[in-house]
Scaffold this motif. Sequence first.
Motif, PDB file in Angstrom:
ATOM      1  N   GLN A  62       0.793  -1.233   0.000  1.00 45.24           N
ATOM      2  CA  GLN A  62       0.000   0.000   0.000  1.00 45.24           C
ATOM      3  C   GLN A  62       0.830   1.290   0.000  1.00 45.24           C
ATOM      4  O   GLN A  62       0.296   2.358  -0.289  1.00 45.24           O
ATOM      5  CB  GLN A  62      -0.947   0.015   1.210  1.00 45.24           C
ATOM      6  N   ASP A  65       0.855   3.270  -3.335  1.00 43.05           N
ATOM      7  CA  ASP A  65      -0.417   3.951  -3.594  1.00 43.05           C
ATOM      8  C   ASP A  65      -0.596   5.163  -2.674  1.00 43.05           C
ATOM      9  O   ASP A  65      -1.113   6.209  -3.089  1.00 43.05           O
ATOM     10  CB  ASP A  65      -1.588   2.979  -3.394  1.00 43.05           C
ATOM     11  N   TYR A  66      -0.171   5.001  -1.418  1.00 43.16           N
ATOM     12  CA  TYR A  66      -0.279   6.119  -0.467  1.00 43.16           C
ATOM     13  C   TYR A  66       0.557   7.311  -0.948  1.00 43.16           C
ATOM     14  O   TYR A  66       0.076   8.458  -0.979  1.00 43.16           O
ATOM     15  CB  TYR A  66       0.184   5.666   0.914  1.00 43.16           C
ATOM     16  N   LEU A  88      -7.819   2.113  -0.906  1.00 39.84           N
ATOM     17  CA  LEU A  88      -6.957   1.833   0.239  1.00 39.84           C
ATOM     18  C   LEU A  88      -7.779   1.599   1.500  1.00 39.84           C
ATOM     19  O   LEU A  88      -7.463   0.727   2.317  1.00 39.84           O
ATOM     20  CB  LEU A  88      -5.987   3.001   0.461  1.00 39.84           C
ATOM     21  N   LYS A  91      -9.234  -1.831   1.635  1.00 36.67           N
ATOM     22  CA  LYS A  91      -8.243  -2.850   1.982  1.00 36.67           C
ATOM     23  C   LYS A  91      -7.828  -2.758   3.449  1.00 36.67           C
ATOM     24  O   LYS A  91      -7.558  -3.773   4.087  1.00 36.67           O
ATOM     25  CB  LYS A  91      -6.997  -2.688   1.101  1.00 36.67           C
ATOM     26  N   ASN A  92      -7.771  -1.544   3.989  1.00 38.46           N
ATOM     27  CA  ASN A  92      -7.256  -1.356   5.341  1.00 38.46           C
ATOM     28  C   ASN A  92      -8.039  -0.244   6.033  1.00 38.46           C
ATOM     29  O   ASN A  92      -7.539   0.862   6.215  1.00 38.46           O
ATOM     30  CB  ASN A  92      -5.762  -1.019   5.280  1.00 38.46           C
ATOM     31  N   TYR A  98      -5.602   7.305   6.214  1.00 33.99           N
ATOM     32  CA  TYR A  98      -6.351   7.217   4.959  1.00 33.99           C
ATOM     33  C   TYR A  98      -7.641   8.031   5.070  1.00 33.99           C
ATOM     34  O   TYR A  98      -8.004   8.788   4.160  1.00 33.99           O
ATOM     35  CB  TYR A  98      -6.690   5.756   4.628  1.00 33.99           C
TER      36      TYR A  98
END
Length: 655
Positions: A62, A65-66, A88, A91-92, A98
């Motif tokens: 991740q 992507d972050y 994201l 997923k988390n 996020y």
Amino acid sequence: MQIVHKINDFLFIIFPELENANEMEIFNAIQKYYTYGPFVPKVTIDNGSVTVEVDTEIIATQDADYNKTIALCEKGKFDEAKIILEKLILKNPSNSEYHRILGQVLSEQGDQDEAINALIDALRWNSFNGWALMMMGNIFARHKKDSATAMKYYDQAIVANTADHITLANIAYLLFQENKFEDAKKYAYETLKLNDKYPNAHFILSLIAQSKNDLHSAFYSALQAIKFSKQKDALYHNAVKQAFDTANKITGDLDGEKIFSAYRSQLEGEGGTEIEIYADDEIKTAAKVEIAERYNRNKHIVKYKSTYPAVEHLVMHELVHLDFVNQARKENLNQVFISTQQNKNNFIETILPAINNLKSKIQDQSTIDFFIESVFSGLNLQTYNTPIDVFIEDFLYKEYAELRPFQFLSLFGLLQEAIKAVTDERILDIAPQSVISKTRTFSLVNAMQFKELFGIDTIQEFKPTRAELDLADAFYKEFIEYREDRKPGEEYELIKHWAQDLGLDTFFELESEAKFENKNNIDDFLNKLQQDPFGLEETEDPFQKREMEKFQKHQEEIGTNMAIVMFMVEALKHFKEKDAELIKQAAFELAMLGTQGIDPNKKDYIISSINNKRFSGNQVLAFYYVSWALAIPEQVQHLGLDFHKEFIMAKKLSD
């Protein structure tokens, strides 16, 4: 990945800040250390050990992507960032950051209600997310106009992150908007304790002071906001406007004469000469001081143009000119700036192309003569005044804080005139480019000082070349070296140095006032100057004596100067085949250069009688001594150059 640390002496070796810490402090420090971006580890303390669980798999999948999301937000591409963030979160969902960034994106897009929902999710997963708390406070303060709720979030943000100066400044501004000025001031000062260069806090203090009609404090804080603004953003422009507004109010309400009347009385007492001050809109400059002795009067006169802003500053400036003269006179170090017909001829030679260009356009000789005189006088005024002016403005800024609003408005106005003088197409069309360049360099020095004192940068408005900027910067740095412990008369050294570096030193004479038998008879002095142009017959010039003492002390420290010896060998070879008249011609030219002072460390001196060569300062000194030793040996002792040992050695080496 799982990391286990025993809570023992070794832990305190690798984490020395944890020695004597309690369990909660250890927990917080370890969690902070192992946090990676938005990825917060799971930390547990049990049975004398601290265990850290870092989800490296999630970080690996991740993190890219972050980081991409952050980059998109910085570019203002919020729609693209939002799509990645939503994936994201799926997923988390437990990652507080996020949700916080999603809330920021939604707020930027104008959807404050959804932004609040996202930020609440962020706080549910981490109630100590300081940035989420601050954003909630901002939304309620700015968009919902609900200061009570905003303050609740701000207070929690302070608890979560006590070093957050941005939050404190936001609170201060919110309190200011609610007219809670004392509370607002308290938070603004708390902000500055954490970051004393945060411009927003200074601007808030300016607004608070203005609301209480404390205009001097408002002006000061506005200047601080300007100085600490890293870019010319909205805050910077608002602070500039605030500075001008408060300065105009101060200068409009204050009796400026009270500022300079005490200083005038002080100078009258110290110098024993009356000072008269009045407006004269016929003078060519913004203001001028006429020294009594130069005009055969029994009083000094300060004149100023009433059309200029904040004329009280102009008056004070001229009074400091007079103060500097008095200081130098007490040490017999005062200098007189004059120009002879020869100086003017030297100037005319350098601008012949511009004169011929003007003649092709204008047939009236009187207009051409006026043009020559104006440019010559204007350039000489800058040559004389610029080095002195920077000392004066530094003195006024430090010693007369109540004058600063006047100084600010006055100097800004003068800079605008200076910018026009070197950028106006009509002026550029007829003025010699070399003169424009030198004028611009002098003005850049003034602009650099204005930026240092008041934070406003006008330098690029002069459209300078790299060379002009570099030379002006060198001048200003030299001024800074001198200003720390300026001694009477030292400003005249800068006049000579800067004129030499700009190639202006043949356009004027800077002579010790002690040389005047009668200080109000300049004609007598000029006649004497023609008869003894190199000052060889003078018995004692305190200013030159001080310069010579500095030079001789330097020579004593270095002993025999082998660089001078080798340059003397070169000079002896050069003059070996020359007849006596040619050597004498070179001697006189070098002596004329010597009257302006020769810097051993300077390069690029040009001696017209020795063609196709540029000289360093030490080369000039060597050729100077050798030419006089060969052509006029009976006068060598009057040169003030203790190079006898070097000359004897050079003669042996050249035989």
